[in-house]
Design an enzyme around this catalytic site. Structure first.
Site, PDB file in Angstrom:
ATOM      1  N   SER A   1       1.804   0.281  -4.489  1.00 56.65           N
ATOM      2  CA  SER A   1       1.294  -1.072  -4.260  1.00 56.65           C
ATOM      3  C   SER A   1       1.194  -1.844  -5.580  1.00 56.65           C
ATOM      4  O   SER A   1       2.194  -2.035  -6.263  1.00 56.65           O
ATOM      5  CB  SER A   1      -0.045  -0.984  -3.525  1.00 56.65           C
ATOM      6  OG  SER A   1      -0.389  -2.214  -2.946  1.00 56.65           O
TER       7      SER A   1
ATOM      8  N   ASP B   1       4.514  -1.398   7.241  1.00 57.91           N
ATOM      9  CA  ASP B   1       3.527  -1.737   6.222  1.00 57.91           C
ATOM     10  C   ASP B   1       2.908  -3.093   6.562  1.00 57.91           C
ATOM     11  O   ASP B   1       3.598  -4.111   6.591  1.00 57.91           O
ATOM     12  CB  ASP B   1       4.213  -1.793   4.851  1.00 57.91           C
ATOM     13  CG  ASP B   1       3.239  -1.878   3.693  1.00 57.91           C
ATOM     14  OD1 ASP B   1       2.195  -2.542   3.837  1.00 57.91           O
ATOM     15  OD2 ASP B   1       3.527  -1.293   2.633  1.00 57.91           O
TER      16      ASP B   1
ATOM     17  N   HIS C   1       1.189   1.239   4.972  1.00 61.66           N
ATOM     18  CA  HIS C   1       1.078   0.983   3.539  1.00 61.66           C
ATOM     19  C   HIS C   1       0.540   2.203   2.796  1.00 61.66           C
ATOM     20  O   HIS C   1       1.039   2.558   1.733  1.00 61.66           O
ATOM     21  CB  HIS C   1       0.143  -0.214   3.313  1.00 61.66           C
ATOM     22  CG  HIS C   1       0.068  -0.644   1.883  1.00 61.66           C
ATOM     23  ND1 HIS C   1       1.137  -1.200   1.222  1.00 61.66           N
ATOM     24  CD2 HIS C   1      -0.957  -0.604   0.990  1.00 61.66           C
ATOM     25  CE1 HIS C   1       0.784  -1.486  -0.021  1.00 61.66           C
ATOM     26  NE2 HIS C   1      -0.483  -1.127  -0.194  1.00 61.66           N
TER      27      HIS C   1
END
Length: 272
Positions: free
Chosen positions: A95, A224, A252
């Site tokens: 991320s 995601d 995610h």
């Protein structure tokens, strides 16, 4: 605790286990190095040296009032890797940490970085602009700012549901993982988390991606709900030596919920 003090006086906490080729893990917002526990244990047992830091304002690192931006995050990593004299390292970012990892490789990684892995990464840029019409509208990030800045305890308790895809049919909340996400988030500075939203949503990593010629693996879940899957093929296309693996139905937070698959694919990439 193992810490270094970077040039502005902020203390950066890190874990450093094992010997062998180093793997450096860059965590996502608003978490800490603890989010990599499963990967740290797996790769330690595979004979690697594993390092995970808490980004400034996160986890056990210092809660600086300044420097809560991508360039300072990356400069902190550069000081840490120099202090530990890490060379031939694999840098793995999830991320926000994906952006941090690729910018570190681009700006500081010459002769130090062997490969990079980007997982559910914010690269090349998240926010919707005239030049990035497929991006996420700024109103979404404004909502995240409001929840983070002013109702953080409850907002962070609810956030993992979409993060791990537990709002999909047939999925059940894993309470331990949810509480661990909340624990990590609440350890950090509310100011750092608030200002970090700009860092992960507005930082443009296009030139970083273009300039990194070493092998880079891009992993992204097709379901995601935090960083849309469309980011991944765009990032892979910009990389001179990139490879994309996508996962139907993965969320995610797939390094945690789908660790067995993710770890296997990363190991194969490292050994290739």
């Amino acid at each position: 605790m193992s810490t270094i003090k970077v040039k502005d006086g902020t203390e950066i906490y890190y874990k450093d286990w094992g010997t062998g080729q180093p793997i450096v893990f860059h965590h996502g917002w608003p978490l800490s190095g603890d989010d990599w526990d499963t990967q740290m244990m797996f790769f330690l047992q595979q004979g690697y040296r594993v390092i995970a830091h808490d980004r400034r304002g996160h986890g056990r690192s210092g809660q600086s009032a300044n420097g809560n931006n991508m360039d300072t995050y990356v400069a902190d990593i550069a000081e840490l890797t120099e202090a530990l004299d890490l060379k031939d390292a694999i840098h793995i970012g999830h991320s926000t940490g994906g952006g941090e990892a690729i910018r570190y490789a681009a700006q500081y990684g010459k002769d130090r970085v062997a490969k990079v892995v980007l997982i559910s990464a914010v690269t090349p840029i998240m926010i919707q602009t005239d030049s990035n019409p497929e991006g996420v509208p700024s109103s979404i990030f404004d909502e995240i700012r409001q929840g983070t800045g002013f109702t953080r305890a409850q907002y962070f308790y609810d956030f993992p549901v979409a993060f791990y895809g537990w709002n999909r049919e047939g999925k059940e909340v894993q309470e331990g993982i949810k509480h661990n996400w909340w624990r990590q988030g609440m350890m950090g500075s509310v100011l750092a988390h608030y200002e970090g939203i700009k860092a992960f949503s507005e930082s443009d990593f296009t030139e970083d991606l273009k300039s990194v010629s070493i092998p880079v693996l891009v992993l992204h879940g097709e379901d995601d709900q935090i960083v849309p899957y469309g980011q991944a093929p765009r990032a892979a296309e910009l990389l001179p030596n990139g490879k994309l693996i996508s996962y139907p139905g993965f969320p995610h937070g797939m390094p945690t919920t789908e660790a067995e698959t993710i770890n296997k694919d990363i190991l194969a990439f490292i050994k290739s």
